[in-house]
Scaffold this motif. Structure first.
Motif, mmCIF file in Angstrom:
data_model
loop_
_atom_site.group_PDB
_atom_site.id
_atom_site.type_symbol
_atom_site.label_atom_id
_atom_site.label_comp_id
_atom_site.label_asym_id
_atom_site.label_seq_id
_atom_site.Cartn_x
_atom_site.Cartn_y
_atom_site.Cartn_z
ATOM 1 N N ASP A 1 -10.279 -1.804 -9.052
ATOM 2 C CA ASP A 1 -10.014 -1.049 -10.278
ATOM 3 C C ASP A 1 -8.538 -1.077 -10.680
ATOM 4 O OD1 ASP A 1 -10.894 0.561 -12.440
ATOM 5 O OD2 ASP A 1 -10.183 2.372 -11.413
ATOM 6 N N ASP A 2 -7.701 -1.664 -9.845
ATOM 7 C CA ASP A 2 -6.279 -1.778 -10.192
ATOM 8 C C ASP A 2 -5.980 -3.060 -10.948
ATOM 9 O OD1 ASP A 2 -6.039 0.460 -8.621
ATOM 10 O OD2 ASP A 2 -5.220 -0.613 -6.892
ATOM 11 N N SER B 1 -9.327 -3.461 -0.161
ATOM 12 C CA SER B 1 -10.563 -2.706 -0.304
ATOM 13 C C SER B 1 -10.351 -1.382 0.393
ATOM 14 C CB SER B 1 -11.720 -3.471 0.346
ATOM 15 O OG SER B 1 -12.892 -2.677 0.280
ATOM 16 N N GLY B 2 -10.832 -0.322 -0.229
ATOM 17 C CA GLY B 2 -10.549 1.019 0.282
ATOM 18 C C GLY B 2 -11.517 1.474 1.343
ATOM 19 N N GLY B 3 -11.624 0.684 2.406
ATOM 20 C CA GLY B 3 -12.536 1.029 3.498
ATOM 21 C C GLY B 3 -13.955 0.634 3.146
ATOM 22 N N MET C 1 -13.302 5.880 1.132
ATOM 23 C CA MET C 1 -12.631 6.621 0.054
ATOM 24 C C MET C 1 -12.727 5.890 -1.276
ATOM 25 S SD MET C 1 -11.930 9.210 1.672
ATOM 26 C CE MET C 1 -11.315 10.017 0.223
ATOM 27 N N GLU C 2 -12.767 4.563 -1.227
ATOM 28 C CA GLU C 2 -12.977 3.813 -2.468
ATOM 29 C C GLU C 2 -14.472 3.542 -2.606
ATOM 30 O OE1 GLU C 2 -11.613 -0.457 -4.464
ATOM 31 O OE2 GLU C 2 -12.358 -0.367 -2.427
ATOM 32 N N THR C 3 -15.008 3.776 -3.778
ATOM 33 C CA THR C 3 -16.442 3.556 -4.009
ATOM 34 C C THR C 3 -16.676 2.090 -4.421
ATOM 35 O OG1 THR C 3 -16.118 4.290 -6.264
ATOM 36 C CG2 THR C 3 -16.852 5.951 -4.676
ATOM 37 N N GLY D 1 2.304 1.976 -3.784
ATOM 38 C CA GLY D 1 1.430 2.057 -4.962
ATOM 39 C C GLY D 1 1.158 0.709 -5.593
ATOM 40 N N PHE E 1 -6.604 -3.093 -5.493
ATOM 41 C CA PHE E 1 -8.014 -2.777 -5.370
ATOM 42 C C PHE E 1 -8.699 -3.215 -6.678
ATOM 43 C CE2 PHE E 1 -5.599 0.079 -2.703
ATOM 44 C CZ PHE E 1 -6.310 0.117 -1.511
ATOM 45 N N LEU F 1 0.816 -1.223 0.000
ATOM 46 C CA LEU F 1 0.000 0.000 0.000
ATOM 47 C C LEU F 1 0.848 1.272 0.000
ATOM 48 C CD1 LEU F 1 -2.763 -1.129 2.518
ATOM 49 C CD2 LEU F 1 -3.032 -0.768 0.049
ATOM 50 N N GLN G 1 -11.264 -4.879 5.048
ATOM 51 C CA GLN G 1 -11.503 -3.605 4.369
ATOM 52 C C GLN G 1 -10.405 -2.609 4.745
ATOM 53 O OE1 GLN G 1 -14.255 -3.366 2.208
ATOM 54 N NE2 GLN G 1 -14.364 -5.564 2.640
ATOM 55 N N GLY G 2 -9.256 -3.127 5.151
ATOM 56 C CA GLY G 2 -8.129 -2.253 5.458
ATOM 57 C C GLY G 2 -7.627 -2.334 6.883
#
Lengths: 993, 170
Positions: free
Chosen positions: A33-34, A247-249, A196-198, A27, A31, A24, A509-510
């Protein structure tokens, strides 16, 4: 949080640094979308309702024959290809994840398009034409129950779709015998913790199973997997759900991705290609998930000595437009602890599940606790104040005593362990409560507005999967069969070279679950955490999982950790049995240390861990008689204390219950209404601390979102149902400057006897205590009762200026919400032409087309009725609107009324304006105008801030153009009242030029 | 200003973390989408796409900017730095990354790239900030997991480590 001193071979309890950080911080996170997608994957965009409530008259997708668009689905497809998504009880709501015949909230999906890229998909969505017939909307849960309120679901006879009444103990008698009674009505607002991540979903139809393969950041619980497969009409094993490493939260919000998964599966099926959808922020804020706002009427009776004998709670839980499983679970998840940590033996609860024209509710960190405890803790403050007693003394007198544990609360929660009085003592000492009280005295003597607040909470962790059945009557439950327990799954395996792999169902989720599970397994196997590989990306086709899998309601520390401990213990036992034959020592005498298995009484008699693992793979014939080859143990763990709802509606809603206690002092600025936290302390007993670095992170994170809920965060709706907080400039989230420092107290822990390591959850406590604690302090400072969150300064100032009012009655309609998106104004312009010439322009579509900003063409569609397409831009957003104008009340050439509407992909508006044409000297005319505009859709959601200015500018441009058109006078000056006001303001500030 | 035709992909060339990169972008393609999906630099995250949350912050010619509010074609010829370029040459953490690691200053890590980039610029210009100044500097980046406390501590620790590094090298 201090690290407990641990022996060198023990890692649980250490501040082990997070292995998750390595990716993390560089970079390299993974996630959704990555991750790479298959070649040919399409991208989806969703058309959403601009209306809070409307019938869909028609949907015209004929313009979608554009290149790059592969498929579109509307509610019709969902109704044909899927079944409505189930919730936990029979109800009159058909929910498909997409509107079928009616839209019921602003932002509701109406159509979804799959195209070769997201930009094209967005273009395509804008080309779909939907005709709506708007209906009246209702946003207040009490107004929704009025006989004349708009009915959301035609099959229902009311907007209240479930009512359950519970009697525990003898509340009626207790109220009758009471010395004193108090009543309070609470309105808890809508909020979320907006990760922060949708939402992110990649769906693909799989030909060989007739099912689907889905990658998403769904958080669980995986009980919803069967809701999806039932809706999609596929076997359970034909829906393969996967989640990535990162997962972004979530904070609860990523539970309600599941309706989108169903929609995306249908879209992917139609497109015959994988389809990817990444939710945008406006979509997330307007239509993803929100805690249910709730009205609670709480009544208490108490003795002169301050012993509360009974509570009566009447909840109206506003779930928005639809129920999505597991809703309305927040009402029931907290049912067992309706009396919080207090020894109150009589209780009456009535739960009303209400629907309104707002985003459907979902999970938010704390899951029903913030609403419940806000009511209970505000009541504690009120009772203390009526008795003239120190509120903390009242709390102490009513808390469960240490010798009463395990304590079965009257509504069924089996509170496992705790020493609540000790937590209060330790917190008061470490947080310096005496100093706080002195500061209050000094502030009051100095004439300041200063208040002290307290709040306590029982913090449930690991939900009983059976609690939602409490929603059903005893008869219904008997017919449906028992539901209870909460199965957690972890697999620990040792490969042929002795490496250890751990797979689990905790769907992080983080939080850092990989690191903690490595600590737990390392301790069992005598290895270092770095030796243990942990994979928590999930795959329902391969992993061990059950319906409780996922990340919610403080599940990890009690559940996943217990399952990991059990699985590792089984591995250890098997390896000890193998090593026993190699070392000629009894298995029970073997120790696992530093990568070796050794005889406790003769440490030199040892074998490397890897060799024992290797033997199980390389030489099954060498294993003890009857032992299976390989080493792979899956523990499916559930606690026996999680029993089903009793015939008397008692339910042990969770497994392990922590305790939190907060106190604070606030000072209120009498000039601005700003509430400043002067001192704040919070203490949490969550049993065994697994990793103090992470435990502290959970408390501090929860504290920050508690501050958000208290002061800033609210999904605001206009009275007409318009959604008003579609950006992070409207839905305010605390930044580093808004989150004050506080004192974090570490009380003596009381480990849970029901979890394998004694750990309880810790992530939710400040969602419960912080809003209630600060509200109690504000109530104390102001002597004001109806404290309503969030504490916006203007609101506080109004309370400050009002004298104390009696609390609103429980069944009275709540006050209309502020912030209706109506824009109005007036102004005037001088035109070098006669009133008759101006009049002619206003009635001539060709001339009007030239002066309406952004308009190419206007056509007459009747007497003094026009329509045209207008390109309008407001701040960063710009879109094509279909404009309709009607001129009425014609008084040639003096005055006319202009009634108009504009509809487009960005939303819709309607408005009216009045012109007065006054002749002036020299063939000139003074045009006086006033207007009022109402907005809905995206344009309303993204910023009232921008709209006033934009509307004013548009109208000024129109008037200037009118002046030019009439008189050819480019110098015509528009005087708007705002410009004049602005000049005055500038002059006041010394900035006039 | 050079007007670019819409619906056509145009060549865009710039340096990304010191290496020359190029790709094709329609004029309306956001820089975030270009970095992430054309160049595969997925470390930069998208949180709001309206410039408030700060998750997508990158350095453009040394200054922190929101890459969600820029078009790819606008960075032609620029020098861009992202989280992928922060680590030391041997792959080890930079002082800022190390401080975040040791302070538990991230949880989900989604906002972290933007914070690291904002603070890279900030600490270069403000090597010795107070806690309060750090909070103000950080206020353009939203984090929902941590409550900021550990982030602030990490930045202060990083500032100290960077000062010591500077002192040692000068």
């Amino acid at each position: 949080m201090p690290e407990q001193v641990q022996p060198p071979n023990k890692h649980v309890g250490r501040r082990t640094l997070r292995r998750e950080n390595l990716a993390l911080l560089t970079g390299k996170g993974e996630f959704v979308d990555d991750l790479p997608v298959k070649p040919g994957t399409l991208h989806a965009a969703i058309l959403r309702s601009p209306h809070p409530h409307a019938e869909i008259v028609s949907i015209d997708c004929s313009a979608l024959k554009m290149s790059g668009v592969h498929a579109v689905v509307t509610g019709k497809d969902l109704a044909e290809r899927t079944d409505p998504m189930l919730v936990g009880f029979q109800n009159p709501i058909d929910y498909y994840g997409m509107a079928t015949d009616r839209v019921r909230y602003m932002g509701e999906p109406v159509a979804a398009v799959a195209a070769t890229n997201r930009y094209l998909a967005e273009d395509a969505v804008e080309a779909i034409k939907v005709e709506y017939r708007p209906l009246a909307a209702v946003v207040d849960p009490l107004q929704a129950l009025a006989p004349d309120a708009p009915l959301l679901h035609p099959r229902a006879d009311s907007n209240c779709v479930s009512t359950r009444h519970f009697i525990h103990g003898a509340p009626e008698e207790a109220f009758a015998q009471a010395d004193h009674g108090a009543t309070l009505t609470i309105r808890y607002p809508r909020n979320s913790i907006t990760p922060m991540e949708t939402y992110a979903v990649v769906a693909e139809a799989v030909a060989e199973t007739g099912g689907f393969d889905v990658l998403s950041n769904f958080q669980g619980p995986f009980s919803l997997h069967s809701v999806m497969t039932r809706a999609l009409r596929v076997r359970s094993n034909a829906l393969r759900l996967r989640s990535p490493k990162n997962s972004g939260g979530s904070f609860g919000s990523k539970l309600t991705i599941f309706p989108y998964i169903v929609v995306l599966c249908v879209l992917a099926g139609k497109a015959k290609r994988p389809v990817k959808w990444i939710e945008d922020r406006l979509e997330h804020l307007s239509a993803a998930s929100s805690a249910a706002n709730r009205v609670t009427k709480i009544e208490a009776a108490y003795t002169e000595a301050g012993k509360i004998t009974v509570l009566r709670l009447t909840h109206w839980d506003d779930n928005g437009a639809y129920l999505r499983a597991p809703m309305p679970a927040p009402l029931y998840r907290m049912h067992g602890v309706s009396t919080n940590g207090y020894d109150i033996r009589n209780l009456e609860v009535t739960n009303h599940v209400v629907v309104t024209n707002k985003c459907p509710s979902g999970a938010v960190r704390g899951f029903g606790g913030p609403q419940l405890y806000f009511a209970v803790e505000r009541m504690m403050q009120k009772v203390a104040s009526e008795l003239g007693m120190d509120p903390l003394e009242l709390v102490r007198r009513n808390l469960i005593r240490p010798e009463q544990f395990p304590y079965q609360a009257i509504a069924g929660a089996l509170l496992d362990s705790g020493n609540y009085q000790r937590v209060i003592e330790e917190a008061s000492a470490a947080g310096d409560l005496d100093r706080l009280k002195q500061r209050k005295q000094a502030a009051l003597q100095a004439g300041k507005l200063y208040g002290v607040g307290y709040a306590a909470c029982v913090e449930p962790s690991q939900s009983n999967m059976g609690y939602i059945s409490t929603l059903k009557t005893g008869d219904e439950r008997r017919r449906a069969g028992p539901k209870d327990g909460a199965v957690a799954s972890v697999t620990v395996s040792v490969d042929a070279t002795g490496s250890v792999n751990v797979v689990g169902d905790s769907v992080p989720q983080g939080q850092g679950h990989q690191t903690v599970l490595a600590q737990v397994v390392a301790d069992q196997l005598g290895l270092a955490p770095d030796d243990i590989a942990v994979a928590l990306d999930t795959d329902t086709a391969k992993d061990g999982w059950s319906l409780a899998a996922g990340n919610y309601s403080n599940r990890f520390s009690p559940a996943s950790v217990s399952a990991a401990h059990l699985a590792a213990e089984r591995v250890r036992k098997k390896m000890a049995d193998i090593a026993a034959t190699m070392l000629n020592a009894p298995a029970e005498d073997l120790r696992f240390e530093n990568g070796k298995i050794l005889a406790a009484h003769n440490p030199d008699n040892a074998v490397p861990f890897y060799r024992v693992g290797g033997l199980a793979h390389w030489s099954p014939s060498s294993l003890p008689e009857g032992m299976d080859p390989g080493i792979r143990e899956t523990a499916m763990w559930s606690a026996p204390e999680l029993t089903p709802t009793s015939a008397k509606d008692e339910i042990n809603t969770s497994l392990a219950y922590g305790f939190g206690f907060d106190f604070c002092g606030v000072e209120i600025d009498p000039a601005t209404g700003v509430v400043r936290i002067d001192q704040y302390a919070t203490a949490h007993d969550c049993g065994t601390i697994l990793n103090p670095g992470m435990a502290e992170g959970q408390i501090r994170g929860s504290w920050a979102s508690g501050i958000g809920a208290t002061f800033y965060e609210e999904f605001a709706y206009g009275e007409d149902g318009s959604f008003l907080s579609g950006t992070f400039a409207d839905y305010l989230v605390p930044s580093a400057c808004e989150v004050p420092e506080f004192q974090l107290v570490h009380p003596t822990p009381t480990p849970s006897p029901y979890t394998r390591l004694g750990a309880k959850g810790i992530a939710e406590g400040n969602q419960y205590t912080t809003p209630a604690c600060i509200a109690n302090a504000v109530a104390d400072a102001l002597g004001f009762e109806d404290v309503l969150l969030p504490l916006a300064p203007a609101k506080v100032l109004a309370w400050l200026q009002s004298s104390e009012r009696p609390p609103a009655e429980g069944t009275a309609p709540a006050k209309a919400e502020e912030g209706k998106p109506r824009i109005g104004g007036s102004g005037e312009v001088q035109v070098s032409a006669t009133p008759e010439s101006v009049w002619d322009i206003l009635l001539d579509p060709q001339q009007m087309a030239k002066i309406i900003p952004g308009c190419d063409r206007l056509e007459a569609v009747g007497d003094n009725r026009f329509r045209g397409d207008v390109m309008l831009g407001v701040g960063p957003i710009k879109g094509l609107f279909e404009v309709r104008l009607d001129l009425t009340d014609l008084d040639k050439p003096r005055s006319a009324k202009l009634v108009g509407s504009a509809a487009g992909p960005l939303g819709s508006s309607s408005g009216a304006g009045v012109f007065n044409l006054k002749p002036m000297e020299g063939f000139a005319t003074l045009v006086e105008y006033s207007y009022s505009i109402q907005l809905s859709g995206k344009v309303a959601a993204v910023g009232g801030r921008l709209l006033h200015g934009a509307a004013r500018q548009l109208i000024e441009r129109f008037m200037a153009a009118l002046a030019r058109q009439a008189g050819g006078d480019a110098a015509a000056e528009v005087h708007s009242t705002w410009r004049a006001l602005g000049r005055r303001l500038l002059a006041l500030l010394g900035g006039a030029r | 200003m050079n007007l670019l035709e819409s619906n056509i992909r145009h060549l865009v060339r710039f340096t990304l973390n010191g290496a020359q990169v190029e790709g094709y972008a329609e004029p309306r393609l956001l820089l975030t989408d270009f970095l992430r999906h054309e160049l595969g630099a997925t470390g930069t995250h998208v949180g709001c796409e309206h410039g408030v949350c700060g998750a997508c912050t990158i350095l453009l010619d040394g200054r922190a900017v929101r890459s969600c509010l820029m078009l790819a074609v606008q960075v032609e010829g620029a020098a861009i730095e992202t989280i992928e370029g922060l680590a030391q040459e041997d792959g080890g953490f930079s002082p800022l990354q190390q401080a975040f690691h040791e302070n538990f200053a991230l949880q989900c890590g989604y906002c972290t790239p933007g914070i690291l980039m904002s603070m890279t610029e900030y600490l270069r210009d403000n090597p010795n900030p107070t806690k309060k100044e750090v909070r103000v500097a950080l206020s353009g980046n939203l984090c929902r997991c941590t409550g900021y406390h550990e982030i602030v501590n990490a930045i202060l620790d990083a500032a100290k480590a960077l000062r010591e590094e500077d002192g040692a090298s000068s």
